[in-house]
Design an enzyme around this catalytic site. Structure first.
Site, PDB file in Angstrom:
ATOM      1  N   LYS A  10       0.832  -1.214   0.000  1.00 58.10           N
ATOM      2  CA  LYS A  10       0.000   0.000   0.000  1.00 58.10           C
ATOM      3  C   LYS A  10       0.868   1.268   0.000  1.00 58.10           C
ATOM      4  CE  LYS A  10      -3.934  -2.317   2.196  1.00 58.10           C
ATOM      5  NZ  LYS A  10      -4.957  -2.238   3.277  1.00 58.10           N
ATOM      6  N   TYR A  50     -12.268  -1.269  -3.818  1.00 56.04           N
ATOM      7  CA  TYR A  50     -12.800  -1.474  -2.465  1.00 56.04           C
ATOM      8  C   TYR A  50     -14.310  -1.303  -2.382  1.00 56.04           C
ATOM      9  CZ  TYR A  50      -8.205  -1.946  -0.300  1.00 56.04           C
ATOM     10  OH  TYR A  50      -6.966  -2.410   0.097  1.00 56.04           O
ATOM     11  N   ASN A 113      -2.135   0.143   6.852  1.00 58.36           N
ATOM     12  CA  ASN A 113      -1.595  -1.132   7.328  1.00 58.36           C
ATOM     13  C   ASN A 113      -0.700  -1.853   6.313  1.00 58.36           C
ATOM     14  OD1 ASN A 113      -3.601  -1.955   5.647  1.00 58.36           O
ATOM     15  ND2 ASN A 113      -4.804  -3.034   7.188  1.00 58.36           N
ATOM     16  N   HIS A 116      -2.042  -5.481   1.495  1.00 57.85           N
ATOM     17  CA  HIS A 116      -3.329  -6.150   1.292  1.00 57.85           C
ATOM     18  C   HIS A 116      -3.078  -7.619   0.988  1.00 57.85           C
ATOM     19  CE1 HIS A 116      -7.332  -6.988  -0.380  1.00 57.85           C
ATOM     20  NE2 HIS A 116      -6.718  -7.632  -1.347  1.00 57.85           N
ATOM     21  N   GLU A 127      -9.595  -9.947  -7.799  1.00 59.62           N
ATOM     22  CA  GLU A 127      -8.624  -8.871  -7.571  1.00 59.62           C
ATOM     23  C   GLU A 127      -7.443  -8.967  -8.550  1.00 59.62           C
ATOM     24  OE1 GLU A 127      -9.817  -8.571  -2.835  1.00 59.62           O
ATOM     25  OE2 GLU A 127      -7.829  -9.325  -3.386  1.00 59.62           O
TER      26      GLU A 127
HETATM   27  P1  GDP Z   1      -8.116  -6.743   5.592  1.00 62.66           P
HETATM   28  O1  GDP Z   1      -8.790  -7.876   4.861  1.00 62.66           O
HETATM   29  O2  GDP Z   1      -7.257  -7.209   6.739  1.00 62.66           O
HETATM   30  O3  GDP Z   1      -7.353  -5.825   4.666  1.00 62.66           O
HETATM   31  O4  GDP Z   1      -9.257  -5.862   6.279  1.00 62.66           O
HETATM   32  P2  GDP Z   1     -10.711  -5.408   5.794  1.00 62.66           P
HETATM   33  O5  GDP Z   1     -11.150  -6.161   4.571  1.00 62.66           O
HETATM   34  O6  GDP Z   1     -11.609  -5.447   7.001  1.00 62.66           O
HETATM   35  O7  GDP Z   1     -10.516  -3.857   5.422  1.00 62.66           O
HETATM   36  C1  GDP Z   1      -9.925  -3.472   4.206  1.00 62.66           C
HETATM   37  C2  GDP Z   1      -8.983  -2.329   4.471  1.00 62.66           C
HETATM   38  O8  GDP Z   1      -9.733  -1.197   4.905  1.00 62.66           O
HETATM   39  C3  GDP Z   1      -7.974  -2.565   5.593  1.00 62.66           C
HETATM   40  O9  GDP Z   1      -6.848  -3.292   5.186  1.00 62.66           O
HETATM   41  C4  GDP Z   1      -7.611  -1.140   5.990  1.00 62.66           C
HETATM   42  O10 GDP Z   1      -6.675  -0.538   5.088  1.00 62.66           O
HETATM   43  C5  GDP Z   1      -8.966  -0.433   5.830  1.00 62.66           C
HETATM   44  N1  GDP Z   1      -9.678  -0.389   7.120  1.00 62.66           N
HETATM   45  C6  GDP Z   1     -10.259  -1.404   7.806  1.00 62.66           C
HETATM   46  N2  GDP Z   1     -10.800  -0.972   8.961  1.00 62.66           N
HETATM   47  C7  GDP Z   1     -10.569   0.379   9.006  1.00 62.66           C
HETATM   48  C8  GDP Z   1     -10.881   1.395   9.946  1.00 62.66           C
HETATM   49  O11 GDP Z   1     -11.496   1.159  10.997  1.00 62.66           O
HETATM   50  N3  GDP Z   1     -10.448   2.667   9.642  1.00 62.66           N
HETATM   51  C9  GDP Z   1      -9.781   2.964   8.487  1.00 62.66           C
HETATM   52  N4  GDP Z   1      -9.397   4.227   8.250  1.00 62.66           N
HETATM   53  N5  GDP Z   1      -9.467   2.019   7.573  1.00 62.66           N
HETATM   54  C10 GDP Z   1      -9.846   0.742   7.825  1.00 62.66           C
END
Ligand code: GDP
Length: 138
Positions: A10, A50, A113, A116, A127
């Protein structure tokens, strides 16, 4: 079973210069890179990628973040790739990520974070096809 997953390094990790270090961890963990490119997502492209999260409160922030700088997109192959790669990257929130995981090492927050990883074989395919044509997948 040998299968595939999709990853993006990222913009936070790219802008801090961690691309090489992250690729080395991925390589050392036994993943074979079968497609890779560096690109910069427009807000429109980030929003499309997304789209499943469009009702979530963080969607706008996520789209802004993912279009802030370049990313490296890649398709990876390994036995049990999706699950093994999720283990290698660690929990979404780096505060909860295990020691030695990519997010523990390089992520700064739940949003920013570093990396991905697809959460299922079906999403890995969707994807991968978002970024790479069949001719670009080796
Ligand atoms: P992943 O599968 O571990 O990437 O997590 P998710 O599918 O739940 O979320 C997708 C991405 O959205 C995450 O990797 C983060 O970059 C972002 N994200 C998830 N939760 C949050 C949040 O509470 N706040 C913000 N700003 N970004 C978030």
């Amino acid at each position: 079973m040998i299968n595939r997953t999709f990853t993006m390094i990222k913009p936070d990790a790219t802008l801090k210069g961690h691309t090489g270090a992250i690729l080395k961890i991925i390589n050392d963990a036994g993943f074979r890179i079968i497609a890779m490119k560096m690109t910069h997502l427009s807000k429109i492209k980030a929003a499309q990628f997304y789209e499943v999260h469009k009702e979530r409160p963080f969607y706008k922030e996520l789209v802004e973040f993912m279009s802030r700088g370049p990313i490296t997109a890649a398709i990876l192959e390994k036995e049990n790739a999706v699950e093994e790669f999720r283990k290698l990257i660690g929990a979404t929130n780096p505060a909860q990520a295990d020691e030695g995981t990519i997010r523990k090492l390089f992520a700064t927050s739940v949003g920013e974070n570093a990396i991905h990883g697809s959460d299922s074989d079906d999403n890995a395919r969707i994807e991968s096809d978002f970024f790479f044509s069949k001719l670009e997948q080796f």
